[in-house]
Enzyme design. Structure first.
Site, PDB file in Angstrom:
ATOM      1  N   TYR A 148       0.826  -1.213   0.000  1.00  0.00           N
ATOM      2  CA  TYR A 148       0.000   0.000   0.000  1.00  0.00           C
ATOM      3  C   TYR A 148       0.857   1.258   0.000  1.00  0.00           C
ATOM      4  CZ  TYR A 148      -4.723  -1.839   0.877  1.00  0.00           C
ATOM      5  OH  TYR A 148      -5.945  -2.432   0.760  1.00  0.00           O
ATOM      6  N   ASP A 226      -3.398 -18.245   0.308  1.00  0.00           N
ATOM      7  CA  ASP A 226      -4.403 -18.892  -0.549  1.00  0.00           C
ATOM      8  C   ASP A 226      -5.150 -19.975   0.206  1.00  0.00           C
ATOM      9  OD1 ASP A 226      -1.972 -20.246  -0.514  1.00  0.00           O
ATOM     10  OD2 ASP A 226      -1.992 -20.803  -2.634  1.00  0.00           O
ATOM     11  N   ASP A 250      -6.627  -6.869   3.982  1.00  0.00           N
ATOM     12  CA  ASP A 250      -7.727  -6.177   3.292  1.00  0.00           C
ATOM     13  C   ASP A 250      -8.630  -7.201   2.612  1.00  0.00           C
ATOM     14  OD1 ASP A 250      -9.175  -3.992   2.088  1.00  0.00           O
ATOM     15  OD2 ASP A 250      -8.138  -4.468   0.225  1.00  0.00           O
ATOM     16  N   ASP A 254     -12.717  -8.829   3.869  1.00  0.00           N
ATOM     17  CA  ASP A 254     -13.954  -8.768   3.075  1.00  0.00           C
ATOM     18  C   ASP A 254     -14.537 -10.179   2.948  1.00  0.00           C
ATOM     19  OD1 ASP A 254     -13.612  -5.991   2.560  1.00  0.00           O
ATOM     20  OD2 ASP A 254     -14.458  -6.244   0.546  1.00  0.00           O
TER      21      ASP A 254
HETATM   22  C1  IPM Z   1     -10.492  -1.002   3.896  1.00  0.00           C
HETATM   23  C2  IPM Z   1     -10.676  -0.346   2.546  1.00  0.00           C
HETATM   24  C3  IPM Z   1      -9.499   0.571   2.270  1.00  0.00           C
HETATM   25  C4  IPM Z   1      -8.260  -0.277   2.209  1.00  0.00           C
HETATM   26  C5  IPM Z   1      -9.631   1.431   0.981  1.00  0.00           C
HETATM   27  C6  IPM Z   1     -10.879   2.289   1.011  1.00  0.00           C
HETATM   28  C7  IPM Z   1      -8.414   2.262   0.736  1.00  0.00           C
HETATM   29  O1  IPM Z   1     -10.862  -1.305   1.560  1.00  0.00           O
HETATM   30  O2  IPM Z   1     -10.348  -0.284   4.900  1.00  0.00           O
HETATM   31  O3  IPM Z   1     -10.497  -2.234   3.963  1.00  0.00           O
HETATM   32  O4  IPM Z   1      -7.942  -0.879   1.167  1.00  0.00           O
HETATM   33  O5  IPM Z   1      -7.571  -0.371   3.234  1.00  0.00           O
HETATM   34 MG    MG Z   2     -11.039  -3.280   2.306  1.00  0.00          MG
END
Ligand code: IPM
Ligand code: MG
Length: 358
Positions: A148, A226, A250, A254
Site C-alpha cells: 500500500y 491462498d 484487506d 472482506d
Molecule cells: C479497507 C478499505 C481501504 C483499504 C480502501 C478504502 C483504501 O478497503 O479499509 O479495507 O484498502 O484499506
Molecule cells: Mg477493504
C-alpha cells in the site's frame, strides 16, 4: 482526555463522515455516543472535519491539514467511508489517498477487525448455519506498511508497486496480535505467502521469533494466504486471532465479512503506540445506496464501541453498546443488507433506546 475523580471522562472525538453512506452511518454512531455520554455522565466533544472526496471538492486535498490537526488534537477519530464514482481510479487525486495518509500520519499500524456471527443473523449468511454458528475471530491487519505504501511508478508499458516490510514493522503488529490472542483462546495464525515472497519469508521468521521468545504460551501456526482464504469458508470456527500484512488483511476481511451476514456489521479499530486510535467500519462508501437512508449503521456503531474501549478505556460502556446492537438486530430491526426493511435511522434509534433503557 481527562478522567474525573468519579470515573467520568472528558474527551474530544474527531468525526470524519467522508463520502457516500459515510455521513448516514456516522450520524447514527454519533447519536449512540451521545446516548452513552448522557447515560453515564461523560462529556464528549465532537469535532467534525472533511476527508476523502468531499474534502477534494472543497479544498483540493483528500486530507486537508486542518483535518489532520483536528485528528491529532483529538483522543480518538471516528471515520465513515471514503470514495465514490465521482473520483474514479484515473482521477489526479483520489479520496482513498486521504484515508491512507491519515492511517500513516497517525501511525496506527495495527488494524483490529473482529468477526463474529450474531446468533440471530446466522440465516443472513449465504453459508450453512452449522458452518458459521459460533464463529468468533479477530483479524489483526498490518495497516501502515507493505505494498500500500511502497513506491508506485510507471516505466514504459510497465507499472510498479514496491512491497517492503522491516523487522520492526512486523514485530510490533505481531506483538499486538499475540497480546490479543493471550486475552482470547491463545491461538494465533500468521498468514503469508512465504513460498513465493521475500517479504513473507521475513514476516514468517520474525513472527516465529517474537512468539517463541515473548509469547511462549501462545500456539502459533503459519498459513499461506491462498489456503487461508479457503479455510475461512471451509472451517471458520477454527480461527482465533489471525495476523497478516496489509494487502492480505484487506482481502481476507472482506471474505470473512460474508460469514457474518453482511459487511455492514463489521467494525474496526486502528491502533498505534499511544492511546489515539482511528475507528471505522470495514465497509466502503457504498455509492449505490448512498443518500437513501438504508445503509447498515452497525459497523460504525460497533466501531464507536471499540473507540470507547481502546481509546477512552470505557469497557463497560463499550459492552453496553455491543449489547444494544445485539438486542436490536436480534429483535429483527434490520436494514436491507440483513434481509430487513428498517432504515438506517430506525436501527440507530432502536440501539439508542436500548442504551437509554439499560
Ligand atoms: C479497507 C478499505 C481501504 C483499504 C480502501 C478504502 C483504501 O478497503 O479499509 O479495507 O484498502 O484499506
Ligand atoms: Mg477493504
Amino acid at each position: 482526555m481527562k478522567k474525573l475523580a468519579d470515573g467520568r471522562v472528558e474527551a474530544t472525538i474527531a468525526v470524519l463522515p467522508g463520502d457516500g453512506v459515510g455521513p448516514e452511518v456516522i450520524g447514527e454512531a454519533v447519536r449512540v455516543l451521545k446516548a452513552v455520554a448522557a447515560a453515564r455522565g461523560h462529556l464528549f466533544q465532537f469535532d467534525e472535519a472533511l476527508v476523502g472526496g468531499v474534502a477534494i471538492d472543497e479544498t483540493g486535498s483528500p486530507l486537508p491539514s486542518g483535518t489532520l490537526a483536528a485528528c491529532r488534537r483529538a483522543d480518538a477519530v471516528l471515520l465513515g467511508a471514503v470514495g465514490g464514482p465521482k473520483w474514479g481510479p484515473s482521477a489526479p487525486v483520489r479520496p482513498e489517498e486521504g484515508l491512507l495518509a491519515l492511517r500513516r500520519e497517525l501511525g496506527v499500524y495495527a488494524n483490529l477487525r473482529p468477526v463474529s456471527v450474531h446468533p440471530a443473523l446466522v440465516d443472513a449468511s449465504p453459508l450453512k448455519p452449522e458452518l458459521i454458528t459460533g464463529v468468533d475471530m479477530l483479524v489483526v491487519r498490518e495497516l501502515t506498511g507493505g505494498i500500500y505504501f511502497g513506491a508506485k511508478r510507471r516505466e514504459g508499458d510497465r507499472a510498479f508497486d514496491d512491497c517492503s516490510y522491516s523487522v520492526e514493522e512486523v514485530a510490533r503488529v505481531v506483538r499486538v496480535a499475540a497480546r490479543m490472542a493471550r486475552g482470547r483462546r491463545g491461538h494465533l495464525t500468521s498468514v503469508d505467502k512465504a513460498n513465493v515472497l521475500e517479504t513473507s519469508r521475513l514476516w514468517r521468521e520474525v513472527t516465529q521469533r517474537i512468539v517463541s521468545e515473548e509469547f511462549p504460551d501462545i500456539h502459533l501456526e503459519h498459513q499461506l494466504v491462498d489456503s487461508c482464504a479457503m479455510l475461512l469458508v471451509r472451517r471458520p470456527k477454527d480461527f482465533d486471532v489471525i495476523v497478516t500484512e496489509n494487502l492480505f488483511g484487506d482481502i481476507l476481511t472482506d471474505e470473512a465479512a460474508v460469514l457474518t451476514g453482511s459487511i455492514g456489521m463489521l467494525p474496526s479499530a486502528s491502533l498505534g503506540s499511544g492511546p489515539l486510535g482511528l475507528y471505522e467500519p470495514i465497509h466502503g462508501s457504498a455509492p449505490d445506496i448512498a443518500g437513501r437512508g438504508i445503509a447498515n449503521p452497525c459497523g460504525t456503531i460497533l466501531s464507536a464501541a471499540m473507540l470507547l474501549r481502546h481509546s477512552l478505556g470505557l469497557e463497560a460502556e463499550a459492552a453496553l453498546v455491543e449489547a444494544a446492537v445485539a438486542i436490536a438486530v436480534g429483535d429483527g430491526i434490520r436494514t436491507p443488507d440483513l434481509g430487513g426493511t428498517a432504515s438506517t435511522r430506525e436501527l440507530g434509534e432502536r440501539i439508542v433506546c436500548e442504551i437509554a433503557a439499560a
